[in-house]
Design a protein around this motif. Sequence first.
Motif, PDB file in Angstrom:
ATOM      1  N   TYR A   1       0.849  -1.188   0.000  1.00  0.00           N
ATOM      2  CA  TYR A   1       0.000   0.000   0.000  1.00  0.00           C
ATOM      3  C   TYR A   1       0.883   1.236   0.000  1.00  0.00           C
ATOM      4  CZ  TYR A   1      -3.662  -3.250   1.364  1.00  0.00           C
ATOM      5  OH  TYR A   1      -4.541  -4.289   1.389  1.00  0.00           O
ATOM      6  N   GLY A   2       0.383   2.286  -0.612  1.00  0.00           N
ATOM      7  CA  GLY A   2       1.107   3.549  -0.626  1.00  0.00           C
ATOM      8  C   GLY A   2       0.141   4.697  -0.840  1.00  0.00           C
ATOM      9  N   LEU A   3       0.584   5.879  -0.495  1.00  0.00           N
ATOM     10  CA  LEU A   3      -0.227   7.070  -0.665  1.00  0.00           C
ATOM     11  C   LEU A   3       0.178   7.752  -1.962  1.00  0.00           C
ATOM     12  CD1 LEU A   3      -2.318   9.045   0.441  1.00  0.00           C
ATOM     13  CD2 LEU A   3      -0.472  10.212   1.611  1.00  0.00           C
ATOM     14  N   ALA A   4      -0.708   7.692  -2.950  1.00  0.00           N
ATOM     15  CA  ALA A   4      -0.465   8.336  -4.247  1.00  0.00           C
ATOM     16  C   ALA A   4      -1.616   9.303  -4.490  1.00  0.00           C
ATOM     17  CB  ALA A   4      -0.393   7.297  -5.355  1.00  0.00           C
ATOM     18  N   LEU A   5      -1.320  10.567  -4.458  1.00  0.00           N
ATOM     19  CA  LEU A   5      -2.355  11.582  -4.612  1.00  0.00           C
ATOM     20  C   LEU A   5      -2.861  11.645  -6.047  1.00  0.00           C
ATOM     21  CD1 LEU A   5      -0.740  14.388  -2.459  1.00  0.00           C
ATOM     22  CD2 LEU A   5      -2.458  12.735  -1.777  1.00  0.00           C
ATOM     23  N   LYS A   6      -4.163  11.814  -6.186  1.00  0.00           N
ATOM     24  CA  LYS A   6      -4.786  11.897  -7.507  1.00  0.00           C
ATOM     25  C   LYS A   6      -4.306  13.122  -8.275  1.00  0.00           C
ATOM     26  CE  LYS A   6      -8.053  10.017 -10.046  1.00  0.00           C
ATOM     27  NZ  LYS A   6      -7.866   8.717 -10.632  1.00  0.00           N
ATOM     28  N   LEU A   7      -3.905  14.160  -7.540  1.00  0.00           N
ATOM     29  CA  LEU A   7      -3.406  15.367  -8.189  1.00  0.00           C
ATOM     30  C   LEU A   7      -2.079  15.111  -8.902  1.00  0.00           C
ATOM     31  CD1 LEU A   7      -3.874  18.418  -8.572  1.00  0.00           C
ATOM     32  CD2 LEU A   7      -2.582  18.777  -6.478  1.00  0.00           C
ATOM     33  N   LYS A   8      -1.210  14.319  -8.273  1.00  0.00           N
ATOM     34  CA  LYS A   8       0.098  14.035  -8.860  1.00  0.00           C
ATOM     35  C   LYS A   8       0.039  12.892  -9.875  1.00  0.00           C
ATOM     36  CE  LYS A   8       4.902  13.124  -7.759  1.00  0.00           C
ATOM     37  NZ  LYS A   8       5.907  12.918  -6.746  1.00  0.00           N
ATOM     38  N   PHE A   9      -0.833  11.922  -9.630  1.00  0.00           N
ATOM     39  CA  PHE A   9      -0.926  10.746 -10.503  1.00  0.00           C
ATOM     40  C   PHE A   9      -2.358  10.578 -11.020  1.00  0.00           C
ATOM     41  CE2 PHE A   9       2.346   9.756  -7.261  1.00  0.00           C
ATOM     42  CZ  PHE A   9       3.449   9.708  -8.096  1.00  0.00           C
ATOM     43  N   PRO A  10      -2.840  11.494 -11.863  1.00  0.00           N
ATOM     44  CA  PRO A  10      -4.233  11.395 -12.322  1.00  0.00           C
ATOM     45  C   PRO A  10      -4.468  10.272 -13.337  1.00  0.00           C
ATOM     46  CG  PRO A  10      -3.139  13.199 -13.431  1.00  0.00           C
ATOM     47  CD  PRO A  10      -2.167  12.662 -12.408  1.00  0.00           C
ATOM     48  N   HIS A  11      -3.395   9.716 -13.881  1.00  0.00           N
ATOM     49  CA  HIS A  11      -3.514   8.715 -14.933  1.00  0.00           C
ATOM     50  C   HIS A  11      -3.704   7.299 -14.405  1.00  0.00           C
ATOM     51  CE1 HIS A  11       0.692   8.920 -13.693  1.00  0.00           C
ATOM     52  NE2 HIS A  11       0.788   7.654 -14.062  1.00  0.00           N
ATOM     53  N   LEU A  12      -3.586   7.063 -13.120  1.00  0.00           N
ATOM     54  CA  LEU A  12      -3.679   5.711 -12.570  1.00  0.00           C
ATOM     55  C   LEU A  12      -5.109   5.204 -12.573  1.00  0.00           C
ATOM     56  CD1 LEU A  12      -1.261   5.908  -9.516  1.00  0.00           C
ATOM     57  CD2 LEU A  12      -0.840   4.916 -11.761  1.00  0.00           C
ATOM     58  N   ARG A  13      -5.283   3.964 -13.004  1.00  0.00           N
ATOM     59  CA  ARG A  13      -6.591   3.312 -13.023  1.00  0.00           C
ATOM     60  C   ARG A  13      -6.444   1.914 -12.426  1.00  0.00           C
ATOM     61  NH1 ARG A  13      -7.571   7.809 -13.813  1.00  0.00           N
ATOM     62  NH2 ARG A  13      -8.441   8.799 -15.639  1.00  0.00           N
ATOM     63  N   GLN A  14      -7.554   1.384 -11.958  1.00  0.00           N
ATOM     64  CA  GLN A  14      -7.555   0.047 -11.397  1.00  0.00           C
ATOM     65  C   GLN A  14      -7.183  -0.955 -12.479  1.00  0.00           C
ATOM     66  OE1 GLN A  14     -11.196  -1.046  -9.525  1.00  0.00           O
ATOM     67  NE2 GLN A  14     -10.568  -3.145  -9.191  1.00  0.00           N
ATOM     68  N   GLY A  15      -6.290  -1.873 -12.146  1.00  0.00           N
ATOM     69  CA  GLY A  15      -5.867  -2.901 -13.087  1.00  0.00           C
ATOM     70  C   GLY A  15      -4.688  -2.519 -13.954  1.00  0.00           C
ATOM     71  N   ASP A  16      -4.188  -1.306 -13.837  1.00  0.00           N
ATOM     72  CA  ASP A  16      -3.026  -0.888 -14.623  1.00  0.00           C
ATOM     73  C   ASP A  16      -1.776  -1.625 -14.169  1.00  0.00           C
ATOM     74  OD1 ASP A  16      -4.392   0.909 -16.160  1.00  0.00           O
ATOM     75  OD2 ASP A  16      -3.697   2.694 -15.089  1.00  0.00           O
ATOM     76  N   VAL A  17      -0.898  -1.898 -15.122  1.00  0.00           N
ATOM     77  CA  VAL A  17       0.425  -2.435 -14.819  1.00  0.00           C
ATOM     78  C   VAL A  17       1.343  -1.228 -14.684  1.00  0.00           C
ATOM     79  CG1 VAL A  17       2.320  -3.865 -15.654  1.00  0.00           C
ATOM     80  CG2 VAL A  17      -0.041  -4.561 -16.067  1.00  0.00           C
ATOM     81  N   VAL A  18       2.005  -1.122 -13.528  1.00  0.00           N
ATOM     82  CA  VAL A  18       2.798   0.074 -13.246  1.00  0.00           C
ATOM     83  C   VAL A  18       4.218  -0.296 -12.844  1.00  0.00           C
ATOM     84  CG1 VAL A  18       0.796   1.416 -12.520  1.00  0.00           C
ATOM     85  CG2 VAL A  18       2.102   0.162 -10.816  1.00  0.00           C
ATOM     86  N   ARG A  19       5.082   0.690 -12.944  1.00  0.00           N
ATOM     87  CA  ARG A  19       6.445   0.612 -12.415  1.00  0.00           C
ATOM     88  C   ARG A  19       6.610   1.808 -11.488  1.00  0.00           C
ATOM     89  NH1 ARG A  19      12.034   2.304 -14.576  1.00  0.00           N
ATOM     90  NH2 ARG A  19      13.393   1.058 -13.269  1.00  0.00           N
TER      91      ARG A  19
END
Length: 122
Positions: free
Chosen positions: A12-30
């Motif tokens: 778990y981590g805190l990722a603000l929607k303002l800084k990371f607006p492109h994140l969606r559920q199910g995305d593969v991320v690095r």
Amino acid sequence: LKIRDQSNSVYYGLALKLKFPHLRQGDVVRVRSASYDSTTTSKQMLLLSHFSNIMTFCHGSKLAKDVRGHVGSDNANEKNALKKGSSSHAVVLTEVDKKHQGLQHTSLHDLFHMADSDPDVS
């Protein structure tokens, strides 16, 4: 932010929607520039710095398909957690100071829903 790696461990981590607006559920991320929080005992937490970066892979890429094949689905664990009675509880972070406990308070409902009948508000 809930992240599952290829070993199916959950972080778990805190990722603000303002800084990371492109994140969606199910995305593969690095995730770059994150550190493991060893002080938290209940969850595996990642601490993101102000210079941390979360990169998403294109849905059609070979790497994204490969990672999705190795990472298990979250739904079974979530359904089991919902069947349990109370899996989490409220945590009091702060308390009202003694010198302010006797002050008058107004509920949010009265503030926002009774504004039409308030003679002071025009």
